[in-house]
Design a protein around this motif. Structure first.
Motif, PDB file in Angstrom:
ATOM      1  N   THR A  46      30.318  50.698  37.065  1.00  0.00           N
ATOM      2  CA  THR A  46      29.208  49.893  37.555  1.00  0.00           C
ATOM      3  C   THR A  46      29.090  50.129  39.054  1.00  0.00           C
ATOM      4  O   THR A  46      29.820  50.951  39.622  1.00  0.00           O
ATOM      5  CB  THR A  46      29.441  48.396  37.274  1.00  0.00           C
ATOM      6  N   ALA A  47      28.206  49.398  39.689  1.00  0.00           N
ATOM      7  CA  ALA A  47      27.998  49.589  41.116  1.00  0.00           C
ATOM      8  C   ALA A  47      29.244  49.253  41.928  1.00  0.00           C
ATOM      9  O   ALA A  47      29.456  49.816  43.012  1.00  0.00           O
ATOM     10  CB  ALA A  47      26.822  48.740  41.586  1.00  0.00           C
ATOM     11  N   ASP A  48      30.079  48.354  41.410  1.00  0.00           N
ATOM     12  CA  ASP A  48      31.236  47.926  42.197  1.00  0.00           C
ATOM     13  C   ASP A  48      32.575  48.030  41.470  1.00  0.00           C
ATOM     14  O   ASP A  48      33.596  47.611  41.991  1.00  0.00           O
ATOM     15  CB  ASP A  48      31.042  46.485  42.690  1.00  0.00           C
ATOM     16  N   THR A  49      32.605  48.609  40.265  1.00  0.00           N
ATOM     17  CA  THR A  49      33.846  48.665  39.493  1.00  0.00           C
ATOM     18  C   THR A  49      33.940  49.979  38.731  1.00  0.00           C
ATOM     19  O   THR A  49      32.952  50.465  38.192  1.00  0.00           O
ATOM     20  CB  THR A  49      33.937  47.493  38.492  1.00  0.00           C
ATOM     21  N   LEU A  50      35.146  50.527  38.687  1.00  0.00           N
ATOM     22  CA  LEU A  50      35.403  51.761  37.969  1.00  0.00           C
ATOM     23  C   LEU A  50      36.603  51.545  37.047  1.00  0.00           C
ATOM     24  O   LEU A  50      37.654  51.077  37.483  1.00  0.00           O
ATOM     25  CB  LEU A  50      35.708  52.885  38.958  1.00  0.00           C
ATOM     26  N   TYR A  51      36.430  51.859  35.748  1.00  0.00           N
ATOM     27  CA  TYR A  51      37.498  51.739  34.759  1.00  0.00           C
ATOM     28  C   TYR A  51      37.966  53.143  34.376  1.00  0.00           C
ATOM     29  O   TYR A  51      37.145  54.015  34.071  1.00  0.00           O
ATOM     30  CB  TYR A  51      37.002  51.015  33.510  1.00  0.00           C
ATOM     31  N   LEU A  52      39.284  53.341  34.353  1.00  0.00           N
ATOM     32  CA  LEU A  52      39.848  54.663  34.118  1.00  0.00           C
ATOM     33  C   LEU A  52      40.959  54.594  33.080  1.00  0.00           C
ATOM     34  O   LEU A  52      41.655  53.588  32.948  1.00  0.00           O
ATOM     35  CB  LEU A  52      40.426  55.229  35.417  1.00  0.00           C
ATOM     36  N   ARG A  53      41.145  55.704  32.355  1.00  0.00           N
ATOM     37  CA  ARG A  53      42.304  55.843  31.476  1.00  0.00           C
ATOM     38  C   ARG A  53      42.859  57.250  31.598  1.00  0.00           C
ATOM     39  O   ARG A  53      42.182  58.183  32.064  1.00  0.00           O
ATOM     40  CB  ARG A  53      41.942  55.542  30.020  1.00  0.00           C
TER      41      ARG A  53
END
Length: 326
Positions: A46-53
C-alpha cells in the motif's frame, strides 16, 4: 547462574517466531533494499506498508515495513498452535499483570498484543492467510535467495531474567555464554521450533532488537550478496562478516538496512529437536564463541540496536567486556 531446566509443558504452545514489524523512514529505499537486493517477495503493498515473505514460507508475511517518522521495531510476533492457546496466552499474561489487547492485523486472525518482562512488545496469533508455494518458482529467486525467517536476537539488560521469563513460555536453551567472574549470563540462545534459536538474548542496554535473521541455502549465496551490495551502493551497509560463529556453527553476514535495522543472513547451523539436549556452555573470554574464524565483531555490533516503539531501554546489569575489533 544455572540454566533453568527445560519447561516441556508451558501454559500455552508457541510453535515458532513469525514476523517482525519495522517502522522505516523511507519506504521506497527500504523496498529497494529488502526486495531488489535481498530478494524477499512482495505479498501486498500500500502507500505506507509493505508485506514480504521468503521463498519457502507459506504464510502471508515474515516482515512488515511501515512508513514512519522514526525508525523503530514495533513488535515481534509468534505463532501459537491453536485458538485455545491464544486464549490461554491472554489469560496467562493478564494474570502476570501484563497489558493485553486484542488487535486487528491484516492477513491474520485474532492477534494478542502484550509485553514481556522488560516491556518489549510481542504479539501472538494462530492463523495467518496462506499463499501458494513458490519455493520451486526458480525464476523468482534473486539477491541472497532468502528461504525463511529464522530468529530474533535482542539486547537484554539481564539475560538471566530473559532466559527465566521465556523458559516459562517453553523456550529451551541450546547454547549460552557465561561470565565466569560474576556467574551471570552474557548471552543465550533459545528455541521453540527445533533449531538453534527463535529468540536469542545479548547483554546490553535493552530491551532493543539486535537483529532479525534469515536463513539462506549456502555460504555461496552470502558471498554473492556481498558482491551485489558492493556494486549497488550498499558496501557501507556490510557491518560484519562473512565468517563463522562458534556458537551455533552458523556461516554469517550482518548487514544494515537503510534505517540501520540489523539483518543477519546465515546458514549451516544445526537441529536441536530432542527435548533433553544439553545446552552448550561458552566462556565470555573464549575468542571463538562469537567468531570461530573471521574478523572480530566491530564495536557497533555490541552497541547499536533498533529501539522498540514507546519503550525506554535501561542499562545492562552485567558490566563485562567482550572481545571487539581494534
Amino acid at each position: 547462574m544455572p540454566i533453568p531446566a527445560p519447561n516441556l509443558y508451558p501454559p500455552f504452545n508457541i510453535i515458532r517466531l513469525s514476523h517482525v514489524v519495522f517502522g522505516v523512514t523511507d519506504l521506497a529505499k527500504s523496498r529497494h533494499f529488502y526486495v531488489d537486493t535481498l530478494g524477499l517477495q512482495v505479498t501486498d503493498e500500500t502507500a505506507d506498508t509493505l508485506y514480504l515473505r521468503a521463498m519457502e514460507e507459506r504464510g502471508h508475511h515474515c516482515i512488515v515495513l511501515k512508513q514512519a517518522d522514526q525508525a523503530t521495531a514495533r513488535a515481534l510476533s509468534f505463532k501459537v498452535f491453536s485458538e485455545e492457546d491464544l486464549d490461554k496466552a491472554a489469560t496467562w499474561f493478564a494474570n502476570k499483570g501484563h497489558a493485553v489487547d486484542w488487535v486487528d492485523r491484516p492477513y491474520q486472525g485474532r492477534t494478542l498484543a502484550t509485553v514481556d518482562h522488560d516491556g518489549m512488545p510481542i504479539e501472538f496469533y494462530h492463523k495467518m492467510d496462506r499463499l501458494a508455494p513458490i519455493h520451486q518458482r526458480y525464476e523468482l529467486y534473486r539477491g541472497v535467495k532468502p528461504l525463511r525467517i529464522d530468529h530474533f536476537n535482542c539486547f537484554s539488560p539481564s539475560v538471566d531474567a530473559s532466559v527465566a521469563f521465556y523458559n516459562e513460555l517453553g523456550f529451551r536453551v541450546t547454547e549460552y555464554t557465561e561470565d565466569e567472574d560474576s556467574q551471570l549470563l552474557w548471552a543465550a540462545w533459545t528455541h521453540r521450533k527445533g533449531g538453534v534459536h527463535d529468540m536469542a538474548f545479548t547483554n546490553g542496554t535493552g530491551p532493543r532488537l539486535h537483529h532479525t535473521a534469515f536463513w539462506v541455502p549456502t555460504p555461496l549465496n552470502i558471498i554473492d550478496l556481498c558482491d551485489l551490495m558492493a556494486t549497488t551502493g550498499y558496501v557501507g551497509n556490510i557491518e560484519r562478516g562473512p565468517g563463522r560463529h562458534g556458537i551455533s556453527n552458523a556461516f554469517f553476514l550482518y548487514i544494515l538496512d537503510p534505517d540501520d535495522h540489523r539483518i543477519e543472513i546465515y546458514c549451516s547451523d544445526y537441529q536441536t529437536v530432542d527435548p533433553d539436549l544439553e545446552p552448550i556452555k561458552w566462556d565470555l573470554k573464549d575468542p571463538q564463541r562469537q567468531t570461530l574464524w573471521g574478523a572480530p565483531a566491530p564495536k557497533s555490533w555490541f552497541e547499536q540496536g533498533s529501539l522498540f516503539e514507546g519503550v525506554t531501554p535501561r542499562k545492562a546489569d552485567l558490566d563485562a567486556t567482550p572481545i571487539v575489533a581494534p
